[in-house]
Design an enzyme around this catalytic site. Structure first.
Site, mmCIF file in Angstrom:
data_model
loop_
_atom_site.group_PDB
_atom_site.id
_atom_site.type_symbol
_atom_site.label_atom_id
_atom_site.label_comp_id
_atom_site.label_asym_id
_atom_site.label_seq_id
_atom_site.Cartn_x
_atom_site.Cartn_y
_atom_site.Cartn_z
ATOM 1 N N GLU A 1 38.051 17.616 39.816
ATOM 2 C CA GLU A 1 36.915 16.965 40.478
ATOM 3 C C GLU A 1 35.733 16.915 39.511
ATOM 4 O O GLU A 1 35.471 17.911 38.846
ATOM 5 C CB GLU A 1 36.536 17.740 41.743
ATOM 6 C CG GLU A 1 37.667 17.760 42.762
ATOM 7 C CD GLU A 1 37.370 18.576 44.017
ATOM 8 O OE1 GLU A 1 36.225 19.042 44.170
ATOM 9 O OE2 GLU A 1 38.287 18.750 44.836
ATOM 10 N N SER B 1 41.303 21.233 51.838
ATOM 11 C CA SER B 1 41.183 22.627 51.367
ATOM 12 C C SER B 1 40.856 22.660 49.874
ATOM 13 O O SER B 1 39.680 22.622 49.501
ATOM 14 C CB SER B 1 42.448 23.409 51.722
ATOM 15 O OG SER B 1 43.594 22.887 51.078
ATOM 16 N N MET C 1 45.960 28.958 59.320
ATOM 17 C CA MET C 1 45.292 29.034 60.629
ATOM 18 C C MET C 1 44.114 29.988 60.585
ATOM 19 O O MET C 1 43.942 30.847 61.439
ATOM 20 C CB MET C 1 46.295 29.438 61.713
ATOM 21 C CG MET C 1 47.104 28.260 62.215
ATOM 22 S SD MET C 1 46.145 27.145 63.261
ATOM 23 C CE MET C 1 46.646 27.780 64.864
ATOM 24 N N GLY C 2 43.293 29.825 59.556
ATOM 25 C CA GLY C 2 42.001 30.509 59.532
ATOM 26 C C GLY C 2 41.082 29.771 60.487
ATOM 27 O O GLY C 2 41.521 29.004 61.347
ATOM 28 N N HIS D 1 34.906 15.336 48.098
ATOM 29 C CA HIS D 1 34.706 16.739 48.506
ATOM 30 C C HIS D 1 33.453 16.905 49.376
ATOM 31 O O HIS D 1 32.478 17.553 48.973
ATOM 32 C CB HIS D 1 34.649 17.669 47.276
ATOM 33 C CG HIS D 1 35.028 19.087 47.600
ATOM 34 N ND1 HIS D 1 35.674 19.917 46.725
ATOM 35 C CD2 HIS D 1 34.840 19.823 48.719
ATOM 36 C CE1 HIS D 1 35.863 21.114 47.291
ATOM 37 N NE2 HIS D 1 35.360 21.072 48.507
ATOM 38 N N ILE E 1 39.089 27.235 60.064
ATOM 39 C CA ILE E 1 39.090 25.766 60.015
ATOM 40 C C ILE E 1 40.384 25.207 60.608
ATOM 41 O O ILE E 1 40.359 24.269 61.412
ATOM 42 C CB ILE E 1 38.865 25.249 58.569
ATOM 43 C CG1 ILE E 1 37.502 25.726 58.054
ATOM 44 C CG2 ILE E 1 38.925 23.719 58.536
ATOM 45 C CD1 ILE E 1 37.239 25.448 56.581
#
Ligand code: GLV
Ligand code: GLV
Length: 327
Positions: free
Chosen positions: A270, A240, A155-156, A289, A158
């Protein structure tokens, strides 16, 4: 003497414009990231470097950039940088928090909706010429978002922005966070959101979305056991970092049909390898991404990143320093 800056990829021009008159700037010319040798070749004598999350700035590389004063990361996440080593050597590290919060929350919702309502699969169905019957009572059925339970892990900024958007869908929200704060308390007065243990959140949510930074505590936070306790037919969304999920276990949970679907913007590796088994699944939406990828936000990030770099090279405290203990 004019300080030197190496930029590991071309970032939006408005950011570069801020630094080109102040420093001797060189920008890596290729669209592919430079490897370590190329970073040293391009930036070996530089005082400042602008990095992307695809640049592994580890201890060995930092040692080969002896004049470095600042690593200005063009991203909010900085798990690609060995922060301890940078701090040990007195190098400032900065990032671009806040400015990409809403943009990333928007993309998270794109994935939630696309996964729950099988939007991408349905588009493929039309394009592939398989839409042969005008209207199908049981064609491409998904699950409701309105009134569903959303589980938000982390719960930052974003995570909170994702929760705020849930209000319009009349959702119940469960969240799991390590640090409670005033902003979360305020949010709880607007949205029906309740704190929950990880297991409770996983077992009761219809849609689970991940918003934690990658570190040793969050590496494969969602493993086989966690996937198993998720509700049958539920949806997992990740904007994330890929390593927060055990990707092999996720493949199994999707292919067995235990999970209804997944929306992924990030992966263990990635770009996603061409032979990734995830590519063979219909019930997963795969994005390259692009969480922060709006024109406006990428420009704002470039300006923020440039300003951090300028402050550091002018001997001031950068507005977004990650390791203030170096000062
Ligand atoms: C993107 O993933 C970022 O950390 O900014
Ligand atoms: C990013 O800005 C976050 O803290 O979630």
């Amino acid at each position: 003497m004019t300080q030197r800056v190496f930029v590991t990829r071309k970032i939006p021009q408005k950011g570069l414009d801020l630094i080109t008159d102040l420093f001797k700037v060189s920008v890596w010319p290729s669209e592919f990231p430079p490897n370590k040798g190329e970073i040293v070749e391009g930036g070996g004598d530089c005082e400042g470097i602008i990095t992307l999350l695809s640049d592994p700035i580890d201890a060995e590389l930092i040692a080969r950039l002896p004049n470095l004063v600042v690593i200005a990361q063009y991203a909010v996440g900085y798990d690609n940088i060995d922060i301890n080593e940078a701090t040990r050597r007195g190098i400032m590290v900065t990032n671009t928090p806040g400015v990409l919060t809403e943009t990333t929350a928007d993309l998270t919702w794109s994935l939630i909706m696309a996964s729950a309502r099988r939007v991408v699969e349905a588009d493929r169905y039309v394009r592939e010429g398989r839409w042969n019957v005008a209207w199908g009572p049981e064609l491409l059925l998904g699950s409701d978002i309105y009134g569903a339970t959303l589980g938000v892990i982390g719960m930052g900024r974003i995570g909170q922005a994702v929760v705020r958007r849930a209000q319009g869908f009349n959702m119940q929200v469960l969240y799991h966070t390590r640090s409670h704060n005033e902003d979360i308390a305020k949010l709880e007065s607007i949205v029906p959101a309740k704190s929950a243990s990880l297991d409770k959140l996983l077992s009761e949510s219809d849609i689970v979305s991940l918003h934690v930074p990658l570190n040793s505590q969050t590496h494969e936070l969602i493993g086989r056991r966690e996937l198993e306790i998720m509700k049958k037919g539920s949806i997992l969304v990740n904007t994330s970092r890929g390593q927060v999920i055990d990707q092999d276990a996720l493949f199994d949970a999707l292919s067995s049909g235990h999970l209804g679907g997944a929306g992924l913007d990030v992966f263990r590796e990635e770009p996603l390898p061409r032979d990734s088994p995830l590519l063979g699944l219909q019930n997963v939406v795969l994005l390259p991404h692009i969480g922060s990828a709006s024109r406006q936000t990428r420009t704002t990030m470039a300006i923020m990143c440039a300003k951090n770099l300028i402050s550091a090279l002018h001997g001031e405290k950068p507005p977004n320093i990650v390791n203030p203990e170096v000062l």
